[in-house]
Write a protein that holds these residues in place. Structure first.
Motif, mmCIF file in Angstrom:
data_model
loop_
_atom_site.group_PDB
_atom_site.id
_atom_site.type_symbol
_atom_site.label_atom_id
_atom_site.label_comp_id
_atom_site.label_asym_id
_atom_site.label_seq_id
_atom_site.Cartn_x
_atom_site.Cartn_y
_atom_site.Cartn_z
ATOM 1 N N ARG A 36 32.619 49.605 35.008
ATOM 2 C CA ARG A 36 33.000 49.124 36.340
ATOM 3 C C ARG A 36 31.989 48.094 36.850
ATOM 4 N NH1 ARG A 36 36.324 52.287 39.881
ATOM 5 N NH2 ARG A 36 37.686 53.617 38.660
ATOM 6 N N GLN A 37 30.720 48.330 36.568
ATOM 7 C CA GLN A 37 29.700 47.375 36.994
ATOM 8 C C GLN A 37 29.901 46.025 36.307
ATOM 9 O OE1 GLN A 37 25.707 48.880 36.912
ATOM 10 N NE2 GLN A 37 24.764 46.875 37.052
ATOM 11 N N ASP B 268 31.824 40.301 36.362
ATOM 12 C CA ASP B 268 32.710 39.236 35.872
ATOM 13 C C ASP B 268 33.501 38.600 37.006
ATOM 14 O OD1 ASP B 268 31.803 39.670 33.331
ATOM 15 O OD2 ASP B 268 33.537 40.847 32.673
ATOM 16 N N ILE B 269 33.869 39.412 38.018
ATOM 17 C CA ILE B 269 34.565 38.856 39.181
ATOM 18 C C ILE B 269 33.614 37.971 39.981
ATOM 19 C CG2 ILE B 269 35.650 39.426 41.385
ATOM 20 C CD1 ILE B 269 36.788 41.920 40.063
ATOM 21 N N GLN B 270 32.380 38.437 40.180
ATOM 22 C CA GLN B 270 31.400 37.648 40.930
ATOM 23 C C GLN B 270 31.083 36.328 40.251
ATOM 24 O OE1 GLN B 270 28.480 41.161 41.581
ATOM 25 N NE2 GLN B 270 27.979 39.636 43.117
ATOM 26 N N GLU C 182 44.831 38.304 36.100
ATOM 27 C CA GLU C 182 43.898 38.772 35.077
ATOM 28 C C GLU C 182 42.943 39.833 35.637
ATOM 29 O OE1 GLU C 182 41.425 35.690 33.521
ATOM 30 O OE2 GLU C 182 40.969 34.815 35.477
ATOM 31 N N ILE C 183 42.606 39.724 36.924
ATOM 32 C CA ILE C 183 41.757 40.750 37.543
ATOM 33 C C ILE C 183 42.482 42.089 37.560
ATOM 34 C CG2 ILE C 183 40.653 41.487 39.696
ATOM 35 C CD1 ILE C 183 40.115 38.545 40.312
ATOM 36 N N ILE C 184 43.758 42.061 37.971
ATOM 37 C CA ILE C 184 44.542 43.294 38.055
ATOM 38 C C ILE C 184 44.757 43.892 36.671
ATOM 39 C CG2 ILE C 184 46.837 44.206 38.602
ATOM 40 C CD1 ILE C 184 46.853 42.265 41.014
ATOM 41 N N ALA C 185 45.061 43.023 35.686
ATOM 42 C CA ALA C 185 45.311 43.511 34.327
ATOM 43 C C ALA C 185 44.056 44.114 33.712
ATOM 44 C CB ALA C 185 45.831 42.360 33.454
ATOM 45 N N ARG C 186 42.911 43.418 33.849
ATOM 46 C CA ARG C 186 41.668 43.958 33.301
ATOM 47 C C ARG C 186 41.302 45.283 33.995
ATOM 48 N NH1 ARG C 186 37.026 41.673 31.163
ATOM 49 N NH2 ARG C 186 38.421 40.134 30.237
ATOM 50 N N GLY C 187 41.492 45.326 35.308
ATOM 51 C CA GLY C 187 41.208 46.561 36.030
ATOM 52 C C GLY C 187 42.074 47.714 35.558
ATOM 53 N N LYS C 188 43.335 47.441 35.327
ATOM 54 C CA LYS C 188 44.251 48.490 34.887
ATOM 55 C C LYS C 188 43.818 49.075 33.548
ATOM 56 C CE LYS C 188 49.192 49.466 34.382
ATOM 57 N NZ LYS C 188 50.566 48.903 34.454
ATOM 58 N N SER C 189 43.274 48.234 32.663
ATOM 59 C CA SER C 189 42.818 48.717 31.359
ATOM 60 C C SER C 189 41.621 49.656 31.488
ATOM 61 C CB SER C 189 42.452 47.532 30.455
ATOM 62 O OG SER C 189 41.272 46.891 30.913
ATOM 63 N N LEU C 190 40.930 49.579 32.619
ATOM 64 C CA LEU C 190 39.773 50.445 32.873
ATOM 65 C C LEU C 190 40.122 51.610 33.805
ATOM 66 C CD1 LEU C 190 37.047 47.681 33.449
ATOM 67 C CD2 LEU C 190 37.393 49.056 31.395
ATOM 68 N N LEU D 209 35.357 52.182 43.323
ATOM 69 C CA LEU D 209 33.904 52.203 43.464
ATOM 70 C C LEU D 209 33.266 51.394 42.335
ATOM 71 C CD1 LEU D 209 31.448 53.395 44.965
ATOM 72 C CD2 LEU D 209 31.687 55.453 43.559
ATOM 73 N N PHE D 210 32.398 50.444 42.710
ATOM 74 C CA PHE D 210 31.763 49.572 41.712
ATOM 75 C C PHE D 210 30.245 49.561 41.911
ATOM 76 C CE2 PHE D 210 35.956 47.712 42.680
ATOM 77 C CZ PHE D 210 36.546 47.781 41.413
ATOM 78 N N PRO D 211 29.480 50.037 40.916
ATOM 79 C CA PRO D 211 28.028 49.855 41.005
ATOM 80 C C PRO D 211 27.690 48.361 40.898
ATOM 81 C CG PRO D 211 28.642 51.433 39.268
ATOM 82 C CD PRO D 211 29.890 50.734 39.679
ATOM 83 N N VAL D 212 26.629 47.956 41.580
ATOM 84 C CA VAL D 212 26.165 46.568 41.504
ATOM 85 C C VAL D 212 24.805 46.512 40.818
ATOM 86 C CG1 VAL D 212 25.503 44.521 42.833
ATOM 87 C CG2 VAL D 212 27.475 45.891 43.547
#
Length: 536
Positions: A149-150, A155-157, A166-174, A230-233
């Motif tokens: 997730r981090q 990668d988004i930043q 592509e953001i939604i698709a990559r997120g769905k895979s995780l 939730l995303f750690p930074v």
């Protein structure tokens, strides 16, 4: 059964230990035996025992040297020393080096042996539980995919992921659900992050971070009326992304405030930390996540004037305004009057007045810190003691809270006065009492002893001390002992249990209790927090 290695250079002694005790009934088995430290070390490398019984006096390599090597190479093995009366000093050295106990060899008493073995087993079981817990935590971290997730958020930043699809698709895979009509970002950072980081050694930080994220996740699942991700930074920083909120703007903000208060209580209770949370404006495209996050970071500075678990909403943050010069001048004049008083100054009223004006105008944080630092240069600060004070200049450059900075300034003026007590023309009896206290902090100190030394009655000395110094004798002694303990912890001059006696405490646990009450953290936490920082 726990396994035991016997190490003794005398064959009869090894035979006696092997045959004279009901090992199986006690829950042990003799794994092997060795006649010197070198042979024992090789045996441990091939068949690691649970417990080693080590004779202190042996040829080639004695028991104490073997103990040092075992602690370095096999920290799990519990070591019990075998000693004769004449070897008592060696036994003491062994205990300081990490032995779990020692027993007398001539002859070995069964009850003492069994008691020492039981204590060693308790320590061994504790080590095994801690190791198992650490492995379980690491497994949970991997299972919940916080590292992935981090990386996803990074990668988004960095715009490696820029298009909504592509953001939604990559997120769905995780396993991250990002399809929603609207979003909000909660940018979260631990307050006093540098100190929080220094509190833990590097090897423990992943577990601490995981614990923090799990508390956040559990609270969000229990109290949020909408979805979230939730995303750690980085260590001490993370993002809570709200998805699909259906409430009105006002109701949603109320829910966020309630959630943050509950979350803050949990984090304060379990991890002793405070979060700075900045809440973004709502946005409708997931592609805006990176830019909205960066905007929220800019508003983090508005936490400077907050002293409670309240979030900063970016759409409600007001511009900073300078405090008028005439108000600053009035505050400076009031402070100078306090500094020049012959009695112990009471700063509560001045602090309340200063807090009121700064919270009303809310000047730029750096301007507020600069003004607070400049108070040390007031003429009265020098005139009061007739010489420059030896303390380093107050440095508030990295302070993130106005109220903490204000408290630091007041504490500095109190410290400056107390360090210059001899030049305040105290009665010679009080000067002698203070000198006696400072040079006997490791001794038993009480009002009766000090009063005898300065030839005053205990009750009269107590009244005089309180009036002219501003604190009771007991509080002054404690303050001096705690300051000396802080110095020793910073320099690493003594081990913690040795340090306690050096500053006048006969009980290490009692010393730890008072130290935490005085500083807010344990001696170990203070030691870690004040270790030299390594450039990264």
């Amino acid at each position: 059964m726990k396994t035991i290695l016997i190490v003794d250079d005398e064959q009869l002694a090894r035979q006696h230990m092997r045959t004279q005790f009901p090992w199986a009934d006690w829950g042990y088995t003799i794994l092997d035996e060795a006649e010197n430290g070198i042979e024992a070390l090789e045996l441990c490398r091939s068949v690691e025992p649970d417990i080693a019984l080590l004779d202190i006096t042996m040829p080639l390599m004695d028991g104490v040297e073997l103990l040092h090597l075992l602690k370095q190479e096999f920290p799990r093995i519990r070591c019990i020393m075998l000693t004769a009366h004449r070897d008592f000093s060696f036994a003491q050295e062994a205990i300081r080096s990490g032995a779990d106990g020692y027993i007398l060899k001539s002859p070995i008493a069964a009850d003492e042996l069994r008691s020492a073995l039981s204590k060693a087993c308790e320590e061994l079981d504790k080590t095994i539980r801690l190791t198992t817990t650490e492995q379980s935590y690491k497994s949970l971290v991997l299972n919940y995919q916080y590292p992935l997730r981090q990386k996803f958020f990074e990668d988004i930043q960095s715009s490696l992921l820029a298009q909504p699809e592509e953001i939604i698709a990559r997120g769905k895979s995780l396993g991250i659900e990002l399809v929603a009509p609207s979003y909000m970002v909660l940018e979260c950072s631990v307050d006093e992050l540098v100190l929080f980081e220094q509190r833990y050694p590097p090897k423990d930080r992943s577990l601490v971070e995981f614990s923090m994220l799990e508390i956040v996740r559990e609270c969000a699942e229990a109290d949020f009326p909408c979805g979230f991700e939730l995303f750690p930074v980085s260590f001490g920083r993370f993002v809570l992304l709200l998805t699909g909120q259906q409430s009105t703007d006002r109701l949603l903000k109320e829910n966020i405030v309630l959630f943050i208060r509950k979350l803050s209580n949990s984090l304060a209770q379990y991890l002793k930390l405070r979060l700075l949370i900045t809440v973004s404006r709502p946005f409708s495209s997931i592609a805006s996540l990176g830019s909205v996050y960066k905007e929220a970071i800019k508003y983090r500075i508005h936490h400077f004037y907050s002293d409670a678990a309240e979030p900063v909403f970016t759409d409600q943050a007001l511009p900073f305004h300078a405090v008028p010069d005439k108000i600053l001048l009035k505050l400076e004049e009031r402070l100078e009057a306090l500094i020049l008083t012959q009695e112990e100054p009471v700063y509560e009223d001045w602090s309340s007045m200063t807090r009121h004006e700064f919270l009303l105008y809310k000047p730029e944080p750096q301007a507020a810190l600069h003004w607070l630092e400049s108070l040390e240069q007031l003429p009265a600060a020098g005139n009061a003691w007739h010489e420059p004070h030896p303390l380093k200049p107050l440095n508030l450059k990295y302070e993130t809270s106005f109220l903490r900075a204000l408290d630091a300034v007041i504490a500095r003026f109190i410290d400056m006065r107390r360090q210059r007590l001899p030049s305040l023309q105290l009665r010679h009896e009080l000067s002698a009492a203070i000198q006696y206290i400072k040079t006997h902090l490791s001794d038993e100190l009480n009002a009766e002893t000090i009063a005898f030394k300065v030839q005053l009655s205990p009750s009269y000395l107590g009244q005089l001390f309180k009036k002219e110094v501003g604190v009771s004798i007991v509080d002054y002694i404690l303050e001096q002992r705690m300051e000396m303990a802080k110095h020793f912890l910073q320099t690493g001059q003594y081990r913690n249990y040795e340090l306690a006696s050096k500053v006048g405490f006969r009980s290490y646990s009692y010393f730890c209790t008072l130290f935490k009450k005085y500083t807010g953290i344990t001696p170990n936490e203070y030691k870690h927090a004040h270790q030299p920082m390594v450039e990264r």
